[in-house]
Design an enzyme around this catalytic site. Structure first.
Site, PDB file in Angstrom:
ATOM      1  N   GLU A  52       0.819  -1.205   0.000  1.00 45.06           N
ATOM      2  CA  GLU A  52       0.000   0.000   0.000  1.00 45.06           C
ATOM      3  C   GLU A  52       0.861   1.266   0.000  1.00 45.06           C
ATOM      4  O   GLU A  52       0.545   2.235  -0.692  1.00 45.06           O
ATOM      5  CB  GLU A  52      -0.917   0.015   1.228  1.00 45.06           C
ATOM      6  CG  GLU A  52      -1.906  -1.139   1.276  1.00 45.06           C
ATOM      7  CD  GLU A  52      -1.418  -2.318   2.082  1.00 45.06           C
ATOM      8  OE1 GLU A  52      -2.223  -2.911   2.802  1.00 45.06           O
ATOM      9  OE2 GLU A  52      -0.207  -2.647   1.961  1.00 45.06           O
ATOM     10  N   CYS A  84      -1.106   0.405   7.676  1.00 45.02           N
ATOM     11  CA  CYS A  84      -1.408   0.942   6.348  1.00 45.02           C
ATOM     12  C   CYS A  84      -2.761   1.656   6.307  1.00 45.02           C
ATOM     13  O   CYS A  84      -2.993   2.506   5.448  1.00 45.02           O
ATOM     14  CB  CYS A  84      -1.384  -0.181   5.313  1.00 45.02           C
ATOM     15  SG  CYS A  84       0.274  -0.847   5.039  1.00 45.02           S
ATOM     16  N   ALA A 154      11.097 -37.743  -5.097  1.00 44.27           N
ATOM     17  CA  ALA A 154      11.408 -38.153  -6.466  1.00 44.27           C
ATOM     18  C   ALA A 154      11.568 -39.666  -6.454  1.00 44.27           C
ATOM     19  O   ALA A 154      12.293 -40.219  -5.623  1.00 44.27           O
ATOM     20  CB  ALA A 154      12.685 -37.480  -6.953  1.00 44.27           C
ATOM     21  N   GLU A 295      12.194 -32.955   2.107  1.00 41.30           N
ATOM     22  CA  GLU A 295      12.828 -33.537   0.927  1.00 41.30           C
ATOM     23  C   GLU A 295      13.225 -34.993   1.119  1.00 41.30           C
ATOM     24  O   GLU A 295      13.757 -35.616   0.213  1.00 41.30           O
ATOM     25  CB  GLU A 295      14.039 -32.704   0.518  1.00 41.30           C
ATOM     26  CG  GLU A 295      13.692 -31.333  -0.033  1.00 41.30           C
ATOM     27  CD  GLU A 295      14.783 -30.777  -0.924  1.00 41.30           C
ATOM     28  OE1 GLU A 295      15.431 -31.551  -1.659  1.00 41.30           O
ATOM     29  OE2 GLU A 295      14.994 -29.551  -0.885  1.00 41.30           O
TER      30      GLU A 295
END
Length: 365
Positions: A52, A84, A154, A295
């Site tokens: 903003e 903001c 994987a 992972e």
């Protein structure tokens, strides 16, 4: 008249901060007057000016009476930067269109209420689903007190992540490996089990040729602290960004030696000799980590699924067959005991990535 094009632009701008704003959300802002964009911006990094502020500064005097499009309700509290809402009021914005409410309990509708109290029209909900998906890690972090967890694996066509001898490099294609590094550039932390450290000695860094990138924090789950002191993950230039999650089963002298390398050792509760992963997730969130990618290996992946801390999975399937009963599969752990307990995906997609097939989707919780 409100135009969805400007909200799409706000979402595009917000995404430019991907991987750089955590623990803050990604936010884009577009100031529109008489159908023309007079200012736009995005939150580029945590601690930097909010979207903003950037957009309204560019708009200047043209902001008076204009419409401000945001993918997230504006903040109304003091954090690293002022609220903001005060600037929006001071600049004379006539209407604010926000895609979604801010899940932060310090805001959660209060920002919109403050603007309405000042006579500013506020509409919330345009492209809400897209906005929630963009900031899914922030939403999860704020609503559950835990990070959003992506589990990546994987594997071969028959579900193996290595041969019986332990060889695993490289199952997937170069395109898939590039994707993994792109994800490392976006997440706050990557998590692996000690078995992966002992077998592969990974650095867990980000390598994107020709591109500026950042290394994620590194989390090693190691219940008895078997991580070698010479492991590459402990030799990173920023050792303070390496965390080793262990239990009281770890040798105290080894804990001291690992900490002398600059890493942080997290001593957590254990169950059956394994780190309590929900407790680890909560500790990571307390440190401002909102997005974690697991992972490997298969024991950690299975444990995370059993503990119900995974929100999304990404499976890379290579057109290769390894075979062999002794070759490890992608998921260990307890798993489902009946078909009624099988975890299902929703909002999933399947696409080609090089020679591989990429399957990603969200777990039904």
């Amino acid at each position: 008249m409100k135009d969805v094009r400007f909200m799409r632009r706000a979402l595009e701008l917000a995404a430019l901060g991907r991987g750089r704003t955590s623990p803050n959300p990604m936010v884009g802002a577009v100031v529109v007057r008489d159908g023309q964009v007079v200012g736009e911006g995005y939150h580029a990094h945590a601690g930097g000016p909010h979207a903003e502020v950037v957009a309204l500064t560019k708009a200047g005097a043209h902001a008076r009476g204009a419409t401000l499009y945001l993918n997230l309700e504006p903040c109304c509290h003091h954090g690293r930067t002022p609220p903001c809402t005060k600037l929006i009021i001071a600049q004379g914005i006539g209407c604010v269109v926000a895609a979604m409410e801010d899940p932060n309990p310090q805001v959660s509708g209060a920002g919109a209420a403050e603007l309405r109290a000042q006579g500013i029209q506020v509409d919330v909900g345009m492209l809400r689903a897209e906005a929630e998906r963009l900031n899914e890690a922030f939403v999860t972090y704020m609503s559950t007190g835990r990070p959003f967890v992506l589990a990546k694996a994987a594997m071969s066509l028959d579900g193996k992540i290595a041969t019986a001898s332990g060889e695993s490099r490289w199952i997937s294609s170069e395109e898939s490996l590039l994707l993994v590094h792109e994800l490392r550039d976006q997440v706050d932390a990557v998590m692996v089990g000690v078995g992966t450290v002992l077998r592969d000695d990974p650095e867990l860094t980000t390598r994107l040729p020709g591109r500026r990138c950042r290394d994620p924090k590194r989390v090693i789950v190691d219940s008895t602290l078997r991580t070698p002191l010479e492991a590459r993950v402990l030799a990173h230039p920023r050792p303070q960004d390496t965390f080793v999650a262990t239990t009281e089963l770890a040798d105290r002298e080894k804990v001291k030696q690992v900490e002398e390398r600059g890493a942080t050792v997290l001593v957590l509760g254990q169950e059956g000799g394994r780190v309590k992963l929900p407790e680890l997730a909560e500790r990571l969130a307390q440190m401002g980590i909102t997005y974690v990618m697991i992972e490997g290996g298969s024991r950690l992946m299975g444990g995370a699924l059993d503990a119900n801390i995974v929100h999304k999975v990404l499976f890379i399937i290579a057109p290769k067959i390894i075979g062999g009963a002794a070759a490890p599969g992608a998921i260990a752990g307890l798993g489902a005991q009946t078909m009624g307990e099988v975890r299902k995906l929703h909002d999933f997609s399947v696409r080609r990535l090089g020679d591989d097939i990429l399957v990603e989707g969200y777990l039904t919780r």
